[in-house]
Design an enzyme around this catalytic site. Structure first.
Site, PDB file in Angstrom:
ATOM      1  N   GLY A   1       0.839  -1.210   0.000  1.00 14.48           N
ATOM      2  CA  GLY A   1       0.000   0.000   0.000  1.00 14.48           C
ATOM      3  C   GLY A   1       0.868   1.251   0.000  1.00 14.48           C
ATOM      4  O   GLY A   1       1.826   1.345   0.760  1.00 14.48           O
TER       5      GLY A   1
ATOM      6  N   ALA B   1      15.470  10.807  -1.022  1.00 21.60           N
ATOM      7  CA  ALA B   1      16.636  10.717  -0.125  1.00 21.60           C
ATOM      8  C   ALA B   1      17.567   9.589  -0.558  1.00 21.60           C
ATOM      9  O   ALA B   1      18.805   9.740  -0.545  1.00 21.60           O
ATOM     10  CB  ALA B   1      16.168  10.517   1.310  1.00 21.60           C
TER      11      ALA B   1
ATOM     12  N   ARG C   1      19.308  10.787  -3.976  1.00 29.29           N
ATOM     13  CA  ARG C   1      20.290  11.878  -3.854  1.00 29.29           C
ATOM     14  C   ARG C   1      21.451  11.518  -2.924  1.00 29.29           C
ATOM     15  O   ARG C   1      22.589  11.902  -3.169  1.00 29.29           O
ATOM     16  CB  ARG C   1      19.587  13.160  -3.420  1.00 29.29           C
ATOM     17  CG  ARG C   1      18.685  13.678  -4.553  1.00 29.29           C
ATOM     18  CD  ARG C   1      18.264  15.090  -4.407  1.00 29.29           C
ATOM     19  NE  ARG C   1      17.549  15.534  -5.629  1.00 29.29           N
ATOM     20  CZ  ARG C   1      16.840  16.665  -5.699  1.00 29.29           C
ATOM     21  NH1 ARG C   1      16.749  17.447  -4.627  1.00 29.29           N
ATOM     22  NH2 ARG C   1      16.221  16.998  -6.811  1.00 29.29           N
TER      23      ARG C   1
ATOM     24  N   ARG D   1       1.239  -5.248  -5.563  1.00 37.47           N
ATOM     25  CA  ARG D   1       1.423  -6.424  -4.714  1.00 37.47           C
ATOM     26  C   ARG D   1       1.719  -7.585  -5.675  1.00 37.47           C
ATOM     27  O   ARG D   1       1.214  -7.600  -6.788  1.00 37.47           O
ATOM     28  CB  ARG D   1       0.162  -6.685  -3.892  1.00 37.47           C
ATOM     29  CG  ARG D   1      -0.196  -5.482  -2.981  1.00 37.47           C
ATOM     30  CD  ARG D   1      -1.421  -5.770  -2.127  1.00 37.47           C
ATOM     31  NE  ARG D   1      -2.004  -4.551  -1.553  1.00 37.47           N
ATOM     32  CZ  ARG D   1      -1.579  -3.971  -0.430  1.00 37.47           C
ATOM     33  NH1 ARG D   1      -0.567  -4.493   0.208  1.00 37.47           N
ATOM     34  NH2 ARG D   1      -2.152  -2.868   0.026  1.00 37.47           N
TER      35      ARG D   1
ATOM     36  N   ASP E   1       5.094  -4.688   6.182  1.00 38.51           N
ATOM     37  CA  ASP E   1       5.554  -6.033   6.575  1.00 38.51           C
ATOM     38  C   ASP E   1       5.702  -6.970   5.385  1.00 38.51           C
ATOM     39  O   ASP E   1       6.693  -7.671   5.224  1.00 38.51           O
ATOM     40  CB  ASP E   1       4.509  -6.656   7.535  1.00 38.51           C
ATOM     41  CG  ASP E   1       4.812  -6.290   8.982  1.00 38.51           C
ATOM     42  OD1 ASP E   1       3.934  -6.465   9.839  1.00 38.51           O
ATOM     43  OD2 ASP E   1       5.951  -5.827   9.237  1.00 38.51           O
TER      44      ASP E   1
ATOM     45  N   THR F   1       4.112   2.675   5.636  1.00 38.04           N
ATOM     46  CA  THR F   1       2.712   2.248   5.664  1.00 38.04           C
ATOM     47  C   THR F   1       1.945   3.140   6.625  1.00 38.04           C
ATOM     48  O   THR F   1       2.423   3.459   7.717  1.00 38.04           O
ATOM     49  CB  THR F   1       2.538   0.782   6.121  1.00 38.04           C
ATOM     50  OG1 THR F   1       1.140   0.530   6.353  1.00 38.04           O
ATOM     51  CG2 THR F   1       3.309   0.469   7.394  1.00 38.04           C
TER      52      THR F   1
ATOM     53  N   ASP G   1      -0.451   2.358   8.324  1.00 43.28           N
ATOM     54  CA  ASP G   1      -0.951   1.568   9.465  1.00 43.28           C
ATOM     55  C   ASP G   1      -0.071   1.697  10.707  1.00 43.28           C
ATOM     56  O   ASP G   1      -0.537   1.445  11.817  1.00 43.28           O
ATOM     57  CB  ASP G   1      -1.036   0.076   9.098  1.00 43.28           C
ATOM     58  CG  ASP G   1      -1.952  -0.163   7.920  1.00 43.28           C
ATOM     59  OD1 ASP G   1      -1.870  -1.251   7.319  1.00 43.28           O
ATOM     60  OD2 ASP G   1      -2.722   0.752   7.573  1.00 43.28           O
TER      61      ASP G   1
ATOM     62  N   ASP H   1       2.070  -0.310  11.757  1.00 47.01           N
ATOM     63  CA  ASP H   1       1.940  -1.616  12.448  1.00 47.01           C
ATOM     64  C   ASP H   1       3.211  -2.450  12.309  1.00 47.01           C
ATOM     65  O   ASP H   1       3.180  -3.680  12.363  1.00 47.01           O
ATOM     66  CB  ASP H   1       0.760  -2.398  11.867  1.00 47.01           C
ATOM     67  CG  ASP H   1       0.938  -2.674  10.385  1.00 47.01           C
ATOM     68  OD1 ASP H   1       0.158  -3.503   9.838  1.00 47.01           O
ATOM     69  OD2 ASP H   1       1.858  -2.077   9.773  1.00 47.01           O
TER      70      ASP H   1
ATOM     71  N   ARG I   1     -26.411  14.127  16.631  1.00 43.05           N
ATOM     72  CA  ARG I   1     -26.374  12.714  16.248  1.00 43.05           C
ATOM     73  C   ARG I   1     -25.125  12.024  16.800  1.00 43.05           C
ATOM     74  O   ARG I   1     -24.246  12.667  17.385  1.00 43.05           O
ATOM     75  CB  ARG I   1     -26.317  12.595  14.712  1.00 43.05           C
ATOM     76  CG  ARG I   1     -27.636  12.847  14.012  1.00 43.05           C
ATOM     77  CD  ARG I   1     -27.419  12.912  12.513  1.00 43.05           C
ATOM     78  NE  ARG I   1     -28.689  12.961  11.773  1.00 43.05           N
ATOM     79  CZ  ARG I   1     -28.780  13.353  10.502  1.00 43.05           C
ATOM     80  NH1 ARG I   1     -27.681  13.728   9.845  1.00 43.05           N
ATOM     81  NH2 ARG I   1     -29.947  13.367   9.877  1.00 43.05           N
TER      82      ARG I   1
ATOM     83  N   MET J   1      -8.812   3.203   8.341  1.00 44.06           N
ATOM     84  CA  MET J   1      -7.962   2.107   7.895  1.00 44.06           C
ATOM     85  C   MET J   1      -7.026   1.648   9.015  1.00 44.06           C
ATOM     86  O   MET J   1      -7.112   2.122  10.149  1.00 44.06           O
ATOM     87  CB  MET J   1      -7.140   2.559   6.676  1.00 44.06           C
ATOM     88  CG  MET J   1      -7.927   2.571   5.389  1.00 44.06           C
ATOM     89  SD  MET J   1      -6.824   2.903   4.001  1.00 44.06           S
ATOM     90  CE  MET J   1      -7.824   2.284   2.633  1.00 44.06           C
TER      91      MET J   1
ATOM     92  N   ARG K   1      -5.804  -1.935   8.610  1.00 42.51           N
ATOM     93  CA  ARG K   1      -5.773  -3.390   8.399  1.00 42.51           C
ATOM     94  C   ARG K   1      -6.079  -4.076   9.734  1.00 42.51           C
ATOM     95  O   ARG K   1      -7.157  -3.863  10.265  1.00 42.51           O
ATOM     96  CB  ARG K   1      -4.445  -3.843   7.803  1.00 42.51           C
ATOM     97  CG  ARG K   1      -4.562  -5.203   7.093  1.00 42.51           C
ATOM     98  CD  ARG K   1      -3.250  -5.667   6.525  1.00 42.51           C
ATOM     99  NE  ARG K   1      -2.813  -4.882   5.382  1.00 42.51           N
ATOM    100  CZ  ARG K   1      -3.199  -5.137   4.135  1.00 42.51           C
ATOM    101  NH1 ARG K   1      -4.057  -6.100   3.901  1.00 42.51           N
ATOM    102  NH2 ARG K   1      -2.744  -4.411   3.124  1.00 42.51           N
TER     103      ARG K   1
HETATM  104  O1  F6P Z   1      -1.763  -1.232   4.529  1.00 44.20           O
HETATM  105  C1  F6P Z   1      -2.285   0.018   4.205  1.00 44.20           C
HETATM  106  C2  F6P Z   1      -3.741  -0.133   3.875  1.00 44.20           C
HETATM  107  O2  F6P Z   1      -4.251   1.119   3.563  1.00 44.20           O
HETATM  108  C3  F6P Z   1      -4.592  -0.743   4.980  1.00 44.20           C
HETATM  109  O3  F6P Z   1      -4.879   0.177   6.018  1.00 44.20           O
HETATM  110  C4  F6P Z   1      -5.792  -1.178   4.196  1.00 44.20           C
HETATM  111  O4  F6P Z   1      -6.564  -2.151   4.858  1.00 44.20           O
HETATM  112  C5  F6P Z   1      -5.107  -1.758   2.945  1.00 44.20           C
HETATM  113  O5  F6P Z   1      -3.930  -1.000   2.751  1.00 44.20           O
HETATM  114  C6  F6P Z   1      -5.940  -1.692   1.688  1.00 44.20           C
HETATM  115  O6  F6P Z   1      -5.214  -2.439   0.716  1.00 44.20           O
HETATM  116  P1  F6P Z   1      -5.421  -2.155  -0.857  1.00 44.20           P
HETATM  117  O7  F6P Z   1      -4.815  -0.818  -1.152  1.00 44.20           O
HETATM  118  O8  F6P Z   1      -4.661  -3.275  -1.513  1.00 44.20           O
HETATM  119  O9  F6P Z   1      -6.913  -2.182  -1.102  1.00 44.20           O
END
Ligand code: F6P
Length: 319
Positions: free
Chosen positions: A11, A22, A25, A72, A103, A125, A127, A129, A162, A169, A171
């Site tokens: 992603g 970076a 260069r 990917r 990862d 990323t 995330d 994570d 409300r 996002m 993951r």
């Molecule tokens: O890993 C980054 C991310 O944005 C996640 O938060 C999300 O679930 C995933 O990629 C979406 O994957 P794709 O871009 O392949 O739909």
């Protein structure tokens, strides 16, 4: 090491272009030749490789996304795919590789390193994570993008008195939800790391409204559920009008924040310094504002953590 390559994988994340800049260069500054590999490991296997010079990375610092594109690739995970990739790197005389991604991308970097090809990972990323580093490129920008959205949504939620459930996002990680929930003063944060107790959440919403709150914002990490499903359940249990917003891919774009640009620039520079010394099989990290690096294999098995202290604090401050 005199010839290196750089690619982005998985992603995309705001700040990846700063990291690419970076790497390019720093390498040229050190008298190295640098190649840009398009479309991640898939592009590598198809020899989608361009010469890079200092102007190749001009005017990109402020742009989200990645000028090298990303993809990917399942084919790369096969022995045949990896052999093909290494052969192509050798044909171009490339001696080391920088892989910017999450990862999944580091598993590819590890596989190449295991086959004797020096590779260095840079954590990119939204995330955040990746356990071995305190921050990954793109996280700060994504958090600020979500915060802007929360503040916009709170305007209309207050006007209509409300509840709004905002799905973010991440993951399987709750990091984006925790930081944005805290920064946005959310009444509730739902993350995959902590089981959801809907009744307790609904009591918080009702209690807040009875003490005069005009709005309730709930941040839901995508790994913990679907906002559209929770919307009905919360409206039924609280008797209050409830709406849902899924922020989706806007969290992946936008001009990178200054923090992400600086982080990415520091990490890109460090990655080239490692390869210059023929050091591979490393992931660049930041710990206590210091740029360091860890063994990829160790990084991949480090247990993922989440910021429980911040989660608990956000619960206290949003009563
Ligand atoms: O890993 C980054 C991310 O944005 C996640 O938060 C999300 O679930 C995933 O990629 C979406 O994957 P794709 O871009 O392949 O739909």
């Amino acid at each position: 090491m005199k010839k290196i390559g750089v690619l982005t994988s998985g992603g995309d994340a705001p700040g990846m272009n700063a990291a690419i800049r970076a790497v390019v260069r720093t390498a040229i500054y050190k008298g190295m030749k640098v190649y840009g590999i398009r479309r991640g490991f898939r592009g590598l296997m198809n020899a989608e490789i361009d010469d890079m010079d200092v102007s190749s990375v001009g005017e990109i610092l402020h742009r989200g996304g990645t000028i090298l594109n990303t993809a990917r690739s399942d084919d790369f995970k096969t022995e045949e795919g990896m052999k093909k990739a290494i052969n192509i790197l050798k044909v171009f005389g490339i001696e080391g590789l920088v892989v910017i991604g999450g990862d999944g991308s580091f598993r590819g970097a590890f596989d190449l390193s295991q086959r004797g090809f020096p590779t260095v990972g840079i954590p990119g990323t939204i995330d955040n994570d990746i356990a071995c580093t305190e921050q990954s490129i793109g996280f700060d920008t994504a958090v600020n993008t979500v915060l802007e959205a929360i503040n916009k949504i709170r305007d209309t939620v207050s006007s209509h008195e409300r509840t709004n459930i905002i799905e973010v996002m991440g993951r399987h990680s709750g990091n984006i939800a925790i930081h944005t929930g805290m920064a946005g003063g959310a009444e509730g944060i739902i993350i995959p790391e902590i089981p959801l107790d809907v009744d307790t959440l609904c009591k918080r919403i009702i209690k807040g409204r009875h003490r005069g709150k005009s709005s309730s914002i709930i941040i839901l990490a995508e790994g913990a559920g679907k906002a559209m499903e929770l919307e009905k359940e919360i409206e039924e249990k609280t008797g209050m009008e409830t709406r849902a917003t899924v922020l989706g891919y806007l969290q992946r774009g936008g001009n990178p924040s200054a923090a992400d640009i600086v982080l990415a620039s520091r990490m890109g520079h460090h990655a080239v310094e490692l390869l210059e010394k023929n050091i591979g099989n490393r992931v660049v990290t930041i710990k206590g504002n210091e740029i360091m690096d860890d063994d990829i294999a160790e990084a991949l098995v480090m247990p993922k953590t989440f910021n429980e202290e911040l989660y608990q604090l956000s619960q206290v401050l949003s009563i």
